[in-house]
Design a protein around this motif. Structure first.
Motif, PDB file in Angstrom:
ATOM      1  N   TRP A   3       0.883  -1.051  -0.045  1.00 47.68           N
ATOM      2  CA  TRP A   3       0.112   0.063  -0.026  1.00 47.68           C
ATOM      3  C   TRP A   3       0.881   1.311  -0.184  1.00 47.68           C
ATOM      4  O   TRP A   3       0.490   2.313  -0.370  1.00 47.68           O
ATOM      5  CB  TRP A   3      -0.912   0.061   1.140  1.00 47.68           C
ATOM      6  N   GLN A   4       2.008   1.196   0.724  1.00 47.90           N
ATOM      7  CA  GLN A   4       2.928   2.263   0.687  1.00 47.90           C
ATOM      8  C   GLN A   4       3.506   2.869  -0.601  1.00 47.90           C
ATOM      9  O   GLN A   4       3.435   3.792  -1.194  1.00 47.90           O
ATOM     10  CB  GLN A   4       4.101   1.979   1.745  1.00 47.90           C
ATOM     11  N   LEU A   5       3.727   1.448  -1.564  1.00 45.19           N
ATOM     12  CA  LEU A   5       4.294   1.801  -2.831  1.00 45.19           C
ATOM     13  C   LEU A   5       3.327   2.117  -3.840  1.00 45.19           C
ATOM     14  O   LEU A   5       3.212   3.044  -4.552  1.00 45.19           O
ATOM     15  CB  LEU A   5       4.866   0.247  -3.198  1.00 45.19           C
ATOM     16  N   ALA A   6       2.130   1.511  -3.345  1.00 50.58           N
ATOM     17  CA  ALA A   6       0.888   2.085  -4.344  1.00 50.58           C
ATOM     18  C   ALA A   6       0.724   3.523  -4.163  1.00 50.58           C
ATOM     19  O   ALA A   6       0.151   4.368  -5.276  1.00 50.58           O
ATOM     20  CB  ALA A   6      -0.432   1.156  -3.912  1.00 50.58           C
ATOM     21  N   ALA A   7       0.496   4.080  -2.907  1.00 49.94           N
ATOM     22  CA  ALA A   7       0.417   5.461  -2.817  1.00 49.94           C
ATOM     23  C   ALA A   7       1.585   6.359  -3.456  1.00 49.94           C
ATOM     24  O   ALA A   7       1.322   7.156  -4.070  1.00 49.94           O
ATOM     25  CB  ALA A   7       0.501   5.773  -1.071  1.00 49.94           C
ATOM     26  N   SER A   8       2.530   5.672  -3.460  1.00 50.32           N
ATOM     27  CA  SER A   8       4.227   6.511  -3.675  1.00 50.32           C
ATOM     28  C   SER A   8       4.147   6.689  -5.202  1.00 50.32           C
ATOM     29  O   SER A   8       4.438   7.369  -5.913  1.00 50.32           O
ATOM     30  CB  SER A   8       5.101   6.101  -3.149  1.00 50.32           C
ATOM     31  N   SER A   9       3.348   5.622  -5.841  1.00 46.20           N
ATOM     32  CA  SER A   9       3.300   5.337  -7.364  1.00 46.20           C
ATOM     33  C   SER A   9       2.088   6.232  -7.916  1.00 46.20           C
ATOM     34  O   SER A   9       1.627   6.191  -9.063  1.00 46.20           O
ATOM     35  CB  SER A   9       3.583   3.976  -7.931  1.00 46.20           C
ATOM     36  N   GLU A  10       1.193   6.450  -7.071  1.00 49.17           N
ATOM     37  CA  GLU A  10      -0.277   7.185  -7.421  1.00 49.17           C
ATOM     38  C   GLU A  10      -1.023   6.246  -8.147  1.00 49.17           C
ATOM     39  O   GLU A  10      -1.578   6.558  -9.096  1.00 49.17           O
ATOM     40  CB  GLU A  10      -0.070   8.564  -8.043  1.00 49.17           C
ATOM     41  N   LEU A  11      -0.934   4.843  -7.710  1.00 50.06           N
ATOM     42  CA  LEU A  11      -1.738   3.835  -8.455  1.00 50.06           C
ATOM     43  C   LEU A  11      -3.173   4.175  -8.577  1.00 50.06           C
ATOM     44  O   LEU A  11      -3.692   3.920  -9.791  1.00 50.06           O
ATOM     45  CB  LEU A  11      -1.548   2.616  -7.886  1.00 50.06           C
ATOM     46  N   THR A  12      -3.809   4.665  -7.593  1.00 46.94           N
ATOM     47  CA  THR A  12      -5.253   4.846  -7.653  1.00 46.94           C
ATOM     48  C   THR A  12      -5.584   6.346  -7.798  1.00 46.94           C
ATOM     49  O   THR A  12      -6.571   6.704  -7.767  1.00 46.94           O
ATOM     50  CB  THR A  12      -5.917   4.529  -6.352  1.00 46.94           C
TER      51      THR A  12
END
Length: 504
Positions: free
Chosen positions: A405-414
């Protein structure tokens, strides 16, 4: 007298001063229910009689099956009050039999009245093993033999559990008595055992020395990190550091090798692993260690951003009160577009370096890709692999999930424009379906979502120092690239539809 059950024996009244505790009582720590039991006996007396026996030739009595806590309380209450109702105790008297039968009776009673601490149970089991070997004239009973005998005595225990108990008693108890006495349980013992095996395999692979030297190193580190507030991470960090020093390898290489061993994955070892950021001529960030990389990021920010640190960090589509500022920034960007683009690309490389290092250390390498000229420099293209989530214990699954989830947030996945993200995803993947349908529930059902209030214990506290540095650098680089893009009027995401779209 026949050896009947307590319910069929006649009850006798015995002076509490003639009753003694069983010397091999499995419970070595005070019963956590002690105060409650004492209050109950003070008010109501015993709810059932004690079961006693007499060793051959003795006129005194010993507890036959449990009752050690209740006996201690009765003796305390008689001493405190002098009350006759605490002096005379209703008891069932059983004839003495083999010592091992008495120990098994106490084990069964403790199990019925409340689980023993793991180390207490393990010590009692191996004390029973010694008694059985003497009584049966066997030099060394196997785990399979013990399993069968224990089952006959009404105390079910698998041979694999006996093996874990043996490790706790024979290896860890002399090295970590404080941690075990404080409640270190079976799951933690299993983790230590797995860690030792992995470290020993790595030690042998690097041909550092024979096993006796490794055993001495492991024992010393266990002693050094023994304590009531025990955590496996300092022990693991110390083992990895010791191996890194002895093998003259980079600390992160040994960490990755340890991760692979613990996860049951093959590890391809190279003699001179590249540091994150090396071999990337466009990045301009070739720091040799985390501190140097952080300094490089700070320098990039200070050289290329305005000195006014109060400028907000905004997303790609900020509108409103700062319109004039953005127009001015866009004009500056047009004056020197190539220079600012180069700075953005360097920060993208910084983000990718940190994200790829964190992903590789936690089994997520295959689902993180680099975006050298788009977005934040990297993107998640899948959820944690099924075979990984099925093999991790609860603590490690929490760590991996929180990191995802941290990587998802940092890559702006959503947060990025959906069409920009979907271009990199397999159409059959769950992630593609969740983003395309704007179904956040589908994503939450596929990736375990940690409680935000537990994030510190599930992620920040569990990461070792090098990984923690990677996470801090990841967040710093994210803030820097967003600020640079806002101040210079640079669109990080190129969307066919123009505006970004957000999963609701």
């Amino acid at each position: 007298m026949n050896d009947k059950s307590p319910s069929t024996h006649e009850v006798s009244r015995v002076d509490v001063s003639r009753i003694h505790h069983y010397s091999r009582n499995p419970r070595r720590q005070q019963n956590p229910e002690y105060d409650r039991i004492k209050a109950s006996i003070r008010a109501e007396g015993l709810d059932q009689p004690l079961v006693l026996s007499q060793e051959p030739g003795s006129s005194e009595y010993v507890l036959h099956s449990g009752g050690n806590t209740r006996l201690t309380i009765l003796q305390e209450l008689f001493e405190e009050t002098g009350g006759e109702r605490f002096r005379w105790v209703d008891c069932v008297i059983k004839p003495w039999s083999q010592e091992s039968n008495v120990l098994f009776a106490h084990l069964r009673e403790n199990e019925l009245r409340g689980g023993l601490p793991f180390i207490d149970k393990a010590l009692a089991v191996f004390e029973a093993k010694s008694l059985l070997e003497k009584e049966l004239a066997e030099e060394n009973l196997s785990q399979r033999q013990l399993e069968a005998i224990f089952r006959e005595r009404g105390f079910g225990l698998s041979h694999s559990m006996i093996s874990k108990m043996g490790y706790a008693v024979e290896i860890l108890w002399p090295l970590m008595p404080k941690a075990l006495a404080a409640g270190l349980g079976r799951p933690q013992v299993e983790k230590i055992r797995a860690l030792e095996r992995a470290a020993q395999a790595i030690w042998a692979r690097h041909r550092l020395s024979d096993n006796t030297v490794f055993d001495s190193v492991f024992a010393e580190l266990c002693r050094r990190h023994d304590g009531p507030e025990w955590d496996i991470q300092p022990l693991r960090d110390a083992l990895e550091n010791e191996i890194a020093v002895e093998s003259e390898q980079h600390r992160q290489v040994i960490h990755l090798e340890m991760e692979a061993h613990l996860a049951g994955r093959p590890f391809e070892f190279t003699d001179n692993p590249a540091h994150p950021g090396e071999g990337r001529p466009d990045s301009g960030l070739e720091a040799e260690n985390p501190t140097d990389k952080a300094q490089c990021t700070d320098k990039l920010i200070s050289d290329d951003l305005p000195s006014d640190s109060s400028s907000p960090v905004a997303n790609n589509h900020v509108r409103g009160a700062e319109a004039n500022t953005k127009t001015e920034a866009s004009a500056m960007a047009k004056a020197n577009p190539s220079g600012h683009r180069k700075d953005v690309d360097a920060l993208r490389h910084q983000l990718w370096d940190c994200a790829s290092a964190l992903a590789a250390a936690h089994g997520l390498r295959e689902i993180v890709i680099q975006l050298p000229d788009q977005g934040l420099g990297f993107l998640l293209i899948g959820v944690p692999p099924q075979d990984l989530t099925e093999t991790l214990d609860a603590d490690m699954l929490a760590l991996v999930s929180a990191l995802w989830w941290q990587l998802a947030a940092s890559s702006e996945l959503t947060m990025a424009p959906v069409d920009s993200v979907l271009a990199y995803l397999d159409e059959a993947s769950m992630l593609h379906q969740a983003l395309a349908s704007h179904d956040a529930g589908l994503l939450f059902n596929s990736v375990w979502t940690p409680d935000p209030g537990h994030l510190s214990s599930q992620l920040w506290q569990q990461l070792n120092p090098p990984e923690w540095q990677h996470l801090l650098q990841l967040m710093d680089a994210y803030r820097a690239i967003k600020r640079l893009a806002y101040d210079r009027g640079i669109e990080l995401w190129v969307s066919d539809q123009g505006d970004g779209d957000v999963v609701q």
